[in-house]
Write a protein that holds these residues in place. Structure first.
Motif, PDB file in Angstrom:
ATOM      1  N   UNK A  33       0.835  -1.198   0.000  1.00 24.14           N
ATOM      2  CA  UNK A  33       0.000   0.000   0.000  1.00 24.14           C
ATOM      3  C   UNK A  33       0.869   1.247   0.000  1.00 24.14           C
ATOM      4  N   UNK A  34       0.621   2.122  -0.958  1.00 25.80           N
ATOM      5  CA  UNK A  34       1.301   3.421  -0.999  1.00 25.80           C
ATOM      6  C   UNK A  34       0.300   4.503  -0.621  1.00 25.80           C
ATOM      7  N   UNK A  35       0.698   5.339   0.313  1.00 28.42           N
ATOM      8  CA  UNK A  35      -0.161   6.446   0.747  1.00 28.42           C
ATOM      9  C   UNK A  35       0.554   7.754   0.425  1.00 28.42           C
ATOM     10  N   UNK A  36      -0.133   8.628  -0.308  1.00 29.55           N
ATOM     11  CA  UNK A  36       0.446   9.917  -0.688  1.00 29.55           C
ATOM     12  C   UNK A  36      -0.313  11.041   0.004  1.00 29.55           C
ATOM     13  N   UNK A  37       0.451  11.965   0.608  1.00 34.54           N
ATOM     14  CA  UNK A  37      -0.138  13.127   1.273  1.00 34.54           C
ATOM     15  C   UNK A  37       0.490  14.390   0.696  1.00 34.54           C
ATOM     16  N   UNK A  38      -0.295  15.437   0.552  1.00 32.81           N
ATOM     17  CA  UNK A  38       0.196  16.689  -0.038  1.00 32.81           C
ATOM     18  C   UNK A  38      -0.170  17.892   0.811  1.00 32.81           C
ATOM     19  N   UNK A  39       0.634  18.945   0.641  1.00 28.35           N
ATOM     20  CA  UNK A  39       0.344  20.214   1.298  1.00 28.35           C
ATOM     21  C   UNK A  39       1.296  21.283   0.783  1.00 28.35           C
ATOM     22  N   UNK A  40       0.951  22.529   1.046  1.00 25.59           N
ATOM     23  CA  UNK A  40       1.750  23.655   0.531  1.00 25.59           C
ATOM     24  C   UNK A  40       2.692  24.256   1.554  1.00 25.59           C
ATOM     25  N   UNK A  95      -8.215   9.811   5.211  1.00 21.31           N
ATOM     26  CA  UNK A  95      -8.639  11.198   5.033  1.00 21.31           C
ATOM     27  C   UNK A  95      -9.377  11.684   6.277  1.00 21.31           C
ATOM     28  N   UNK A  96     -10.263  10.826   6.807  1.00 25.67           N
ATOM     29  CA  UNK A  96     -10.999  11.184   8.033  1.00 25.67           C
ATOM     30  C   UNK A  96     -10.043  11.439   9.184  1.00 25.67           C
ATOM     31  N   UNK A  97      -8.992  10.654   9.249  1.00 29.31           N
ATOM     32  CA  UNK A  97      -8.058  10.705  10.377  1.00 29.31           C
ATOM     33  C   UNK A  97      -7.044  11.850  10.247  1.00 29.31           C
ATOM     34  N   UNK A  98      -6.545  12.104   9.038  1.00 26.97           N
ATOM     35  CA  UNK A  98      -5.374  12.983   8.892  1.00 26.97           C
ATOM     36  C   UNK A  98      -5.633  14.329   8.224  1.00 26.97           C
ATOM     37  N   UNK A  99      -6.650  14.422   7.392  1.00 30.60           N
ATOM     38  CA  UNK A  99      -6.813  15.664   6.630  1.00 30.60           C
ATOM     39  C   UNK A  99      -7.076  16.855   7.551  1.00 30.60           C
ATOM     40  N   UNK A 100      -6.363  17.954   7.291  1.00 28.19           N
ATOM     41  CA  UNK A 100      -6.675  19.216   7.954  1.00 28.19           C
ATOM     42  C   UNK A 100      -6.374  20.327   6.958  1.00 28.19           C
ATOM     43  N   UNK A 101      -6.284  21.548   7.422  1.00 28.82           N
ATOM     44  CA  UNK A 101      -6.107  22.651   6.468  1.00 28.82           C
ATOM     45  C   UNK A 101      -4.707  22.649   5.837  1.00 28.82           C
ATOM     46  N   UNK A 102      -3.770  21.881   6.410  1.00 28.81           N
ATOM     47  CA  UNK A 102      -2.408  21.881   5.882  1.00 28.81           C
ATOM     48  C   UNK A 102      -2.035  20.638   5.083  1.00 28.81           C
ATOM     49  N   UNK A 103      -2.620  19.498   5.456  1.00 31.76           N
ATOM     50  CA  UNK A 103      -2.237  18.236   4.823  1.00 31.76           C
ATOM     51  C   UNK A 103      -3.472  17.488   4.354  1.00 31.76           C
ATOM     52  N   UNK A 104      -3.389  16.942   3.144  1.00 30.66           N
ATOM     53  CA  UNK A 104      -4.489  16.113   2.637  1.00 30.66           C
ATOM     54  C   UNK A 104      -3.934  14.815   2.047  1.00 30.66           C
ATOM     55  N   UNK A 105      -4.640  13.736   2.306  1.00 35.72           N
ATOM     56  CA  UNK A 105      -4.341  12.488   1.596  1.00 35.72           C
ATOM     57  C   UNK A 105      -4.818  12.689   0.160  1.00 35.72           C
ATOM     58  N   UNK A 106      -3.939  12.453  -0.802  1.00 39.26           N
ATOM     59  CA  UNK A 106      -4.326  12.709  -2.199  1.00 39.26           C
ATOM     60  C   UNK A 106      -4.428  11.430  -3.022  1.00 39.26           C
ATOM     61  N   UNK A 107      -3.798  10.361  -2.553  1.00 35.69           N
ATOM     62  CA  UNK A 107      -3.844   9.142  -3.350  1.00 35.69           C
ATOM     63  C   UNK A 107      -3.464   7.928  -2.503  1.00 35.69           C
ATOM     64  N   UNK A 108      -4.168   6.831  -2.727  1.00 41.08           N
ATOM     65  CA  UNK A 108      -3.775   5.549  -2.136  1.00 41.08           C
ATOM     66  C   UNK A 108      -3.694   4.530  -3.263  1.00 41.08           C
ATOM     67  N   UNK A 109      -2.581   3.808  -3.311  1.00 40.56           N
ATOM     68  CA  UNK A 109      -2.393   2.778  -4.334  1.00 40.56           C
ATOM     69  C   UNK A 109      -2.258   1.421  -3.657  1.00 40.56           C
ATOM     70  N   UNK A 110      -2.987   0.442  -4.167  1.00 41.51           N
ATOM     71  CA  UNK A 110      -2.921  -0.921  -3.636  1.00 41.51           C
ATOM     72  C   UNK A 110      -2.319  -1.827  -4.709  1.00 41.51           C
ATOM     73  N   UNK A 111      -1.100  -2.321  -4.423  1.00 39.69           N
ATOM     74  CA  UNK A 111      -0.435  -3.280  -5.321  1.00 39.69           C
ATOM     75  C   UNK A 111      -0.829  -4.679  -4.895  1.00 39.69           C
ATOM     76  N   UNK A 112      -1.494  -5.431  -5.759  1.00 38.31           N
ATOM     77  CA  UNK A 112      -1.838  -6.803  -5.381  1.00 38.31           C
ATOM     78  C   UNK A 112      -0.820  -7.807  -5.897  1.00 38.31           C
ATOM     79  N   UNK A 113       0.048  -7.358  -6.801  1.00 36.46           N
ATOM     80  CA  UNK A 113       1.184  -8.169  -7.227  1.00 36.46           C
ATOM     81  C   UNK A 113       2.276  -7.187  -7.652  1.00 36.46           C
ATOM     82  N   UNK A 114       3.421  -7.719  -8.094  1.00 40.89           N
ATOM     83  CA  UNK A 114       4.506  -6.832  -8.500  1.00 40.89           C
ATOM     84  C   UNK A 114       4.153  -6.024  -9.753  1.00 40.89           C
ATOM     85  N   UNK A 115       3.156  -6.492 -10.493  1.00 37.70           N
ATOM     86  CA  UNK A 115       2.894  -5.858 -11.783  1.00 37.70           C
ATOM     87  C   UNK A 115       1.473  -5.318 -11.929  1.00 37.70           C
TER      88      UNK A 115
END
Ligand SMILES: [Zn+2]
Length: 123
Positions: A33-40, A95-115
């Motif tokens: 699982x890859x979790x991406x968070x963004x902010x300015x 998003x419910x847990x971490x998002x605030x005015x400074x940081x947002x979860x922008x993407x979650x990727x689920x790899x079920x195999x290497x490819x």
């Protein structure tokens, strides 16, 4: 814009309903699982958010999936536990847990195999 990414994993079983192919049978994956968070804006210490905060929140969500039969979980009662829906479930929970005015979860990727992976994003 700053973008942070953490990588974690869990192991679980699933069985895809209304799907013709190998994934219709009960089987397991080691999902990465890859979790991406963004902010300015950075904190005074030069960090957007401590990686440990993202990792701890992700661990909490993944602990709810790890070594489970995903089809039996409340979160997948009405939807197939596909990698697409797993990514969405993790995205919504984090998003419910971490998002605030400074940081947002922008993407979650689920790899079920290497490819093969599925991502969920709302941006
Ligand atoms: Zn599968």
């Amino acid at each position: 814009m700053y973008e942070l990414k953490i990588i974690s994993q869990f192991a679980a079983a699933h069985q895809l309903r209304e799907f013709e192919g190998e994934c219709e049978k009960l089987h397991g994956h080691n999902w990465k699982i890859e979790v991406t968070a963004c902010g300015n804006r950075l904190e005074k210490n030069g960090l957007l958010i401590d990686f440990r905060v993202i990792k701890a929140a992700t661990k909490k969500v993944l602990d709810g999936l790890d070594h489970k039969f995903l089809n039996e979980l409340e979160s997948f009662k009405d939807s197939n536990p596909s990698s697409e829906n797993i990514a969405r479930h993790i995205f919504k929970s984090l998003s419910r847990e971490l998002n605030d005015e400074k940081v947002k979860i922008t993407k979650v990727t689920a790899w079920e195999s290497d490819s093969a992976c599925a991502s969920y994003t709302e941006t």
